[in-house]
Design a protein around this motif. Structure first.
Motif, mmCIF file in Angstrom:
data_model
loop_
_atom_site.group_PDB
_atom_site.id
_atom_site.type_symbol
_atom_site.label_atom_id
_atom_site.label_comp_id
_atom_site.label_asym_id
_atom_site.label_seq_id
_atom_site.Cartn_x
_atom_site.Cartn_y
_atom_site.Cartn_z
ATOM 1 N N ILE A 124 0.867 -1.175 0.000
ATOM 2 C CA ILE A 124 0.000 0.000 0.000
ATOM 3 C C ILE A 124 0.904 1.225 0.000
ATOM 4 O O ILE A 124 1.659 1.447 0.951
ATOM 5 C CB ILE A 124 -0.933 0.038 1.221
ATOM 6 C CG1 ILE A 124 -1.845 -1.187 1.243
ATOM 7 C CG2 ILE A 124 -1.755 1.321 1.218
ATOM 8 C CD1 ILE A 124 -2.727 -1.263 2.487
ATOM 9 N N ASP A 125 0.868 1.985 -1.079
ATOM 10 C CA ASP A 125 1.662 3.204 -1.176
ATOM 11 C C ASP A 125 0.832 4.331 -0.573
ATOM 12 O O ASP A 125 -0.133 4.810 -1.170
ATOM 13 C CB ASP A 125 2.002 3.497 -2.636
ATOM 14 C CG ASP A 125 3.086 4.552 -2.779
ATOM 15 O OD1 ASP A 125 2.962 5.592 -2.108
ATOM 16 O OD2 ASP A 125 4.033 4.344 -3.565
ATOM 17 N N ALA A 126 1.198 4.770 0.629
ATOM 18 C CA ALA A 126 0.395 5.761 1.337
ATOM 19 C C ALA A 126 0.387 7.107 0.625
ATOM 20 O O ALA A 126 -0.574 7.870 0.755
ATOM 21 C CB ALA A 126 0.911 5.930 2.766
ATOM 22 N N ALA A 127 1.441 7.406 -0.145
ATOM 23 C CA ALA A 127 1.506 8.698 -0.831
ATOM 24 C C ALA A 127 0.600 8.736 -2.053
ATOM 25 O O ALA A 127 -0.085 9.723 -2.303
ATOM 26 C CB ALA A 127 2.948 8.999 -1.220
ATOM 27 N N SER A 128 0.595 7.650 -2.829
ATOM 28 C CA SER A 128 -0.176 7.635 -4.077
ATOM 29 C C SER A 128 -1.530 6.949 -3.950
ATOM 30 O O SER A 128 -2.394 7.110 -4.807
ATOM 31 C CB SER A 128 0.627 6.927 -5.169
ATOM 32 O OG SER A 128 0.745 5.528 -4.884
ATOM 33 N N GLY A 129 -1.693 6.158 -2.906
ATOM 34 C CA GLY A 129 -2.923 5.397 -2.745
ATOM 35 C C GLY A 129 -2.935 4.073 -3.491
ATOM 36 O O GLY A 129 -3.914 3.323 -3.416
ATOM 37 N N GLU A 130 -1.855 3.736 -4.191
ATOM 38 C CA GLU A 130 -1.795 2.477 -4.939
ATOM 39 C C GLU A 130 -1.801 1.289 -3.991
ATOM 40 O O GLU A 130 -1.120 1.284 -2.965
ATOM 41 C CB GLU A 130 -0.528 2.445 -5.798
ATOM 42 C CG GLU A 130 -0.388 1.196 -6.643
ATOM 43 C CD GLU A 130 0.880 1.188 -7.490
ATOM 44 O OE1 GLU A 130 0.966 0.363 -8.413
ATOM 45 O OE2 GLU A 130 1.786 2.016 -7.219
ATOM 46 N N ARG A 131 -2.588 0.256 -4.338
ATOM 47 C CA ARG A 131 -2.676 -0.973 -3.558
ATOM 48 C C ARG A 131 -2.468 -2.156 -4.500
ATOM 49 O O ARG A 131 -3.083 -2.233 -5.562
ATOM 50 C CB ARG A 131 -4.030 -1.103 -2.865
ATOM 51 C CG ARG A 131 -4.369 0.019 -1.916
ATOM 52 C CD ARG A 131 -5.791 -0.094 -1.406
ATOM 53 N NE ARG A 131 -5.939 -1.226 -0.501
ATOM 54 C CZ ARG A 131 -5.945 -1.124 0.827
ATOM 55 N NH1 ARG A 131 -5.807 0.063 1.392
ATOM 56 N NH2 ARG A 131 -6.102 -2.188 1.591
#
Length: 521
Positions: A21-28
């Motif tokens: 989970i990339d907290a900066a981009s929101g990518e999961r």
């Protein structure tokens, strides 16, 4: 086993579980999606001329894409070359040339640096920009587009390719250019298994926060928890408020930070406003932690605080101080153990050795020496340095410590950080621990400075509020005696750090010793 085999073990627990989970981009990305991406990237690498066991550099801030590229590089059976984005370009170019690196995956935010490296590292021929096309360099999406599925041979064997190289990892380089450490699958796998055993079994829903640079201990911690099927929540860098918010939002159970970042959390105004009760494991690695700050951390975060000791040559978890021991010490049961880095883990022998090669009994101070499968194979193309580090049949860490009667180790200094004043040895870590007991002191670095009478004088550099030199010296004198107490204190806004995030004592000494041939008397 190979690194990627450990990821696959975590994948097989639940392929549909969130992996990154990339907290900066929101990518999961799920474990299944990450596995497919790594297969496609590795296939594309071979289609573009990659050769087995070729060195591969990763260059960029923490992100899901960097983690995917790291796993893909291991899927391709490459050698990981960690490149610290905070290093000077000269240092990074020198290291990449030294290890003859040919491939680089990078983030577009590092475009200017990469342009410099292209000019200075002629062996770098293959570049992939992770987030977008950059000139002639394809984006990661473009790079893998012709390969909707992976098509790779099985690179493993019945023994897990034990002697192949998982990476060439740079040493700190605080006393000169970094040496490359050849780390084999055997040593790396031993570290991962030891780490996952130490931190596993404490929750059925593991979530690990990746906030320290993945090019250092955060990378192996991430993989060590992926074995458990842990979701990795990724922050691009350390910000105390964002870390606390992420712990609350994602119910983080596992986290690694260096002690300096812990101090930042303890000083954050958001600390009392965020729910951190989900934490089961909060690992401190990288340098000695102030015992008083560790006690405070247990009060704030609960019985999750733990500490590991290691170095590139004997990575990550040479010794282990588990959370149960830390919590008991904070409650008053053997409180001195808050200053310990723990006891040797199952994969190594650890001794305390004098300069003549004699192993010392409990209570005696000497150099930490290590034996076992955790120890790295060698320095890359430096046989003399390898032989020097393996004198007397042990690996020499350069760290000075003693062992108590129960087998707990207490690091008192690096050999080069010892101050010799008036013929007495003063271990700077001991002085730093005493000074940081004061609530007003956030950080402290102690060095030896020239002194006409004593040869060297103990000098403290501190980051503090609302306290003066005399009060600091008086407290240290009461705790340690007149010889060890600082004779002078300098107040600074921040202590300089090496690219690896450690206190840069070489730079601090240089302010006092100038261009002297040596910085000891």
């Amino acid at each position: 086993m190979r690194s990627i085999d450990y990821f696959d073990r975590g994948h097989d627990l639940d392929p549909s579980r969130a992996c990154l989970i990339d907290a900066a981009s929101g990518e999961r990305l799920s474990f299944a999606e990450v596995k497919l991406l790594t297969e496609r990237i590795a296939t594309a690498m071979y289609a573009n001329g990659f050769e087995n066991q070729q060195p591969v550099a990763l260059y960029g801030p923490n992100s899901a894409a960097i983690m995917v590229a790291l796993l893909a590089m291991w899927r391709a059976n490459g050698k990981w070359i960690p490149v610290n984005t905070r290093n000077a370009i000269d240092a990074n170019a020198g290291y990449l040339n030294y290890v003859r690196c040919g491939w680089m995956f990078y983030h577009s935010s590092m475009e200017a640096d990469v342009a410099e490296l292209k000019a200075r590292v002629p062996g770098l021929r293959h570049f992939v920009c992770l987030d977008r096309r950059n000139g002639a360099d394809p984006s990661l999406e473009e790079f893998i587009a012709p390969f909707p599925q992976g098509d790779l041979p099985d690179f493993s064997d019945p023994f897990g390719r034990m002697d192949e190289i998982v990476g060439i990892f740079p040493t700190g380089g605080t006393t000169g250019p970094s040496k490359g450490v050849n780390v084999t699958n055997l040593g790396w796998g031993t570290m991962l298994e030891t780490l996952s055993d130490a931190v596993g079994g404490r929750t059925s829903d593991p979530v690990s926060l990746v906030v320290a640079p993945a090019t250092h201990a955060a990378g192996p911690v991430a993989l060590g928890t992926m074995i458990l099927g842990a979701t990795q929540v990724i922050l691009p860098g350390f910000d105390a408020e964002k870390v606390l918010a992420a712990i609350e939002e994602y119910r983080v159970t596992h986290m690694y930070l260096p002690p300096t970042a812990l101090y930042g959390l303890l000083g954050s105004p958001d600390l009392g406003r965020r729910d951190t009760s989900s934490l089961a494991i909060f690992i401190l690695v990288g340098s000695a932690v102030s015992p008083e700050k560790l006690r405070q951390a247990v009060e704030v975060f609960g019985p999750c605080m733990c500490q590991a000791y290691g170095q590139v040559e004997s990575p990550m978890i040479t010794t282990w101080l588990p959370p149960e021991v830390v919590a008991a010490a904070a409650a008053g049961d053997h409180p001195g153990r808050l200053a310990s880095c723990g006891r040797p883990t199952r994969s190594v022998q650890v001794g305390i050795m004098d300069d003549e090669g004699h192993l010392l009994p409990p209570g005696e101070r000497g150099e930490i020496v290590v034996r076992g499968v955790l120890v790295s194979k060698e320095y890359f193309e430096m046989p003399e340095a390898t032989a020097e580090a393996r004198a007397f049949g042990w690996h020499h860490t350069g760290d000075v410590a003693f062992r108590d009667a129960d087998g707990y180790l207490y690091i008192v200094d690096r050999k080069k950080d010892m101050v010799v004043t008036g013929g007495f040895n003063v271990f700077t870590a001991e002085v730093e621990a005493a000074v940081t007991e004061l609530a007003q002191v956030r950080e402290c670095a102690v060095i030896g400075v020239p002194h006409d009478k004593w040869g060297e004088s103990v000098h403290a550099i501190v980051v503090a509020d609302g306290i003066g030199e005399a009060e600091i010296i008086a407290h240290a004198r009461e705790r340690l005696g007149g010889v060890k107490a600082p004779k002078s204190v300098a107040f600074v806004d921040e202590i300089p750090r090496t690219p690896a995030g450690k206190m840069d004592k070489k730079a601090l000494r240089a302010q006092h010793w100038g261009d002297a041939a040596r910085m000891v008397n």
